[in-house]
Enzyme design. Structure first.
Site, PDB file in Angstrom:
ATOM      1  N   HIS A   1       0.871  -1.186   0.000  1.00 50.35           N
ATOM      2  CA  HIS A   1       0.000   0.000   0.000  1.00 50.35           C
ATOM      3  C   HIS A   1       0.900   1.226   0.000  1.00 50.35           C
ATOM      4  CE1 HIS A   1      -3.098   2.875   1.084  1.00 50.35           C
ATOM      5  NE2 HIS A   1      -4.031   1.914   1.050  1.00 50.35           N
TER       6      HIS A   1
ATOM      7  N   THR B   1      -7.853  21.070 -52.356  1.00 49.26           N
ATOM      8  CA  THR B   1      -8.914  20.256 -51.756  1.00 49.26           C
ATOM      9  C   THR B   1      -8.811  18.867 -52.366  1.00 49.26           C
ATOM     10  OG1 THR B   1     -10.517  20.979 -53.436  1.00 49.26           O
ATOM     11  CG2 THR B   1     -10.445  22.240 -51.396  1.00 49.26           C
ATOM     12  N   HIS B   2      -9.012  17.847 -51.535  1.00 51.18           N
ATOM     13  CA  HIS B   2      -8.813  16.450 -51.960  1.00 51.18           C
ATOM     14  C   HIS B   2      -7.378  16.225 -52.448  1.00 51.18           C
ATOM     15  CE1 HIS B   2     -13.191  15.816 -51.812  1.00 51.18           C
ATOM     16  NE2 HIS B   2     -13.270  17.002 -52.372  1.00 51.18           N
TER      17      HIS B   2
ATOM     18  N   SER C   1      20.184   7.538 -42.916  1.00 50.79           N
ATOM     19  CA  SER C   1      21.471   6.883 -42.720  1.00 50.79           C
ATOM     20  C   SER C   1      22.031   6.353 -44.033  1.00 50.79           C
ATOM     21  CB  SER C   1      21.318   5.725 -41.721  1.00 50.79           C
ATOM     22  OG  SER C   1      20.441   4.734 -42.249  1.00 50.79           O
TER      23      SER C   1
ATOM     24  N   LYS D   1      18.547  13.165 -48.333  1.00 51.65           N
ATOM     25  CA  LYS D   1      17.226  13.237 -47.715  1.00 51.65           C
ATOM     26  C   LYS D   1      17.126  14.356 -46.679  1.00 51.65           C
ATOM     27  CE  LYS D   1      14.220  10.938 -48.355  1.00 51.65           C
ATOM     28  NZ  LYS D   1      13.854   9.610 -47.788  1.00 51.65           N
TER      29      LYS D   1
ATOM     30  N   GLU E   1       6.416  14.400 -38.400  1.00 49.00           N
ATOM     31  CA  GLU E   1       5.967  13.026 -38.261  1.00 49.00           C
ATOM     32  C   GLU E   1       5.929  12.607 -36.794  1.00 49.00           C
ATOM     33  OE1 GLU E   1       7.537  11.484 -42.623  1.00 49.00           O
ATOM     34  OE2 GLU E   1       8.799  11.195 -40.858  1.00 49.00           O
TER      35      GLU E   1
END
Length: 431
Positions: free
Chosen positions: A68, A140-141, A263, A268, A275
């Site tokens: 407890h 849009t879309h 890596s 990149k 993200e």
């Protein structure tokens, strides 16, 4: 929450030692009121405060025997006290201490989150003002729609951030409720008047009606508000992720000197921060489900909520604080490529002006149905042949009969789409 996403000063608020310090804070506030009511000798709380030692390792050792944690805490903290220990935890149940301390923690955590949201709002104001007149393609879309202002896009993020600030502030005020009402919430051993005085010392309010616990809808509302804040940040981050795509390239998150994107592929430049923010937003939404499940407890209380609280409440606060703080850096360092925005108009061969051409023809007397079919025919031709829509429209005899060259100039003027942007900015009292 793992250390990777835990930032100061929020992470210090949720340490084990800080938890026990809040429990002690609640216990001593009760003794202080006992002194005021004559139920404890004057100076008892001061003596207890001076002699109390919070030793998490010792508390854990005692808990292995007692199974407890509150009893282990009481035994450890009072072990160095003298006769004053008689007034420690007098008339209280464990949840009087634990739940009131939870409310203290969430109130303070909410204030830390709000401070970061305030910084985020200021950063968004700056971004919106810098790009108030920056024309870009609206989508849009996922498809080119009509031209708009990049500042207006940022202003929509600002509006949502302001709404989320209101929600977090309201929920933080809502969670600032404690309870010193005993084992089933009926004040059998401590009167409501004492509860009010104790909680006032702690900057909290009494729950109107409590059981053995503070009602968990308060907690659910607070976690929900943090999750909505996270969802708003996710919307911003998702937009930047799309705009950073190679094929778009209109906006990019900051990329520090020495940073590596991959890596394997040195070229990149990945939107890793955005993200990450999207991933943490998912985590926050997951905590909402658990917070709602915690509301329905058996009778006056069970402890099915307890283990969940220990995970979701600190983690929700830490995630929201991290997300808000990192979003400030994202917005302040956002790289906006206005030249690429202009170039991207060419990708749809001026098709984004189709509605203006439609309306111009209608204004000149052509029926809407005829005008729609004409414009659609020429638009599909431009798209399929990758030819300029304005040039094709200008070659159509039906268009030439109604619209002169200067009329077409006005139709294909992107600035016309921004003429009311200033009106929207005025709603925010921005110039």
């Amino acid at each position: 929450m793992i250390e990777r996403y835990s930032l100061s000063p929020m992470k210090e608020l949720w340490t084990e030692a800080a938890q026990y310090a809040r429990w002690l804070e609640v216990e001593l506030a009760v003794v202080e009121v006992f002194e005021e009511t004559g139920d404890a000798p004057q100076g008892s709380a001061a003596v207890m405060r001076a002699k109390a030692v919070i030793d998490p390792d010792e508390i854990r050792r005692i808990e292995m025997e007692t199974d407890h944690d509150v009893i282990a805490f009481i035994k450890s903290v009072t072990s160095r006290m003298g006769d004053e220990a008689r007034y420690f935890h007098k008339g209280l149940t464990s949840s009087d201490v634990v739940d009131t301390a939870w409310s203290l923690a969430m109130k303070r955590a909410g204030e830390l989150v709000l401070a970061e949201v305030d910084r985020m709002i200021e950063a968004l104001r700056g971004l919106a003002l810098r790009h108030k007149d920056t024309i870009t393609v609206g989508r849009t879309h996922g498809m080119h729609a009509e031209p708009t202002s990049f500042g207006l896009k940022a202003l929509s993020w600002l509006a949502e951030a302001e709404r989320n600030r209101e929600r977090v502030a309201r929920a933080t005020d809502g969670i600032a409720h404690g309870k010193i009402s005993g084992a089933v919430g009926n004040y059998a051993h401590i009167p409501p008047q004492l509860e009010e005085r104790v909680l006032a010392k702690l900057g909290l309010k009494p729950s109107k009606v409590s059981t053995q616990v503070v009602p968990r809808d308060h907690h659910a509302e607070w976690v929900s508000a943090l999750a909505l804040l996270g969802a708003g940040i996710e919307r911003l981050a998702t937009e930047v992720r799309h705009l950073q795509r190679t094929e778009v390239g209109e906006a990019m998150e900051p990329f520090r000197s020495g940073q590596r994107g991959s890596s394997a592929m040195p070229h990149k430049r990945n939107p890793i921060l955005c993200e990450r923010l999207c991933g943490l937003a998912r985590l926050l939404r997951g905590h909402v489900a658990t917070a709602y499940e915690n509301i329905a407890l058996w009778h006056e209380r069970d402890i099915s909520h307890s283990s969940a609280d220990r995970v979701i409440l600190p983690d929700a606060a830490l995630a929201a604080h991290y997300m808000a703080q990192r979003t400030v850096g994202l917005v302040e360092g956002l790289v906006v490529d206005t030249e690429r925005m202009r170039e991207n108009f060419g990708a749809s061969h001026n098709l984004v002006f189709s509605q203006r051409l439609l309306l111009a023809l209608v204004d000149k007397g052509m029926s809407r149905e005829e005008a729609y079919l004409l414009v659609q025919q020429r638009a599909m031709e431009a798209a399929n042949s990758r030819r300029d829509f304005r040039a094709l429209a200008g070659q159509d005899d039906r268009v030439r009969r109604l619209l002169a060259e200067d009329d077409l100039d006005r139709v294909f003027d992107g600035a016309a789409y921004l003429r009311h942007v200033g009106d929207v900015f005025q709603r925010f009292q921005l110039p």
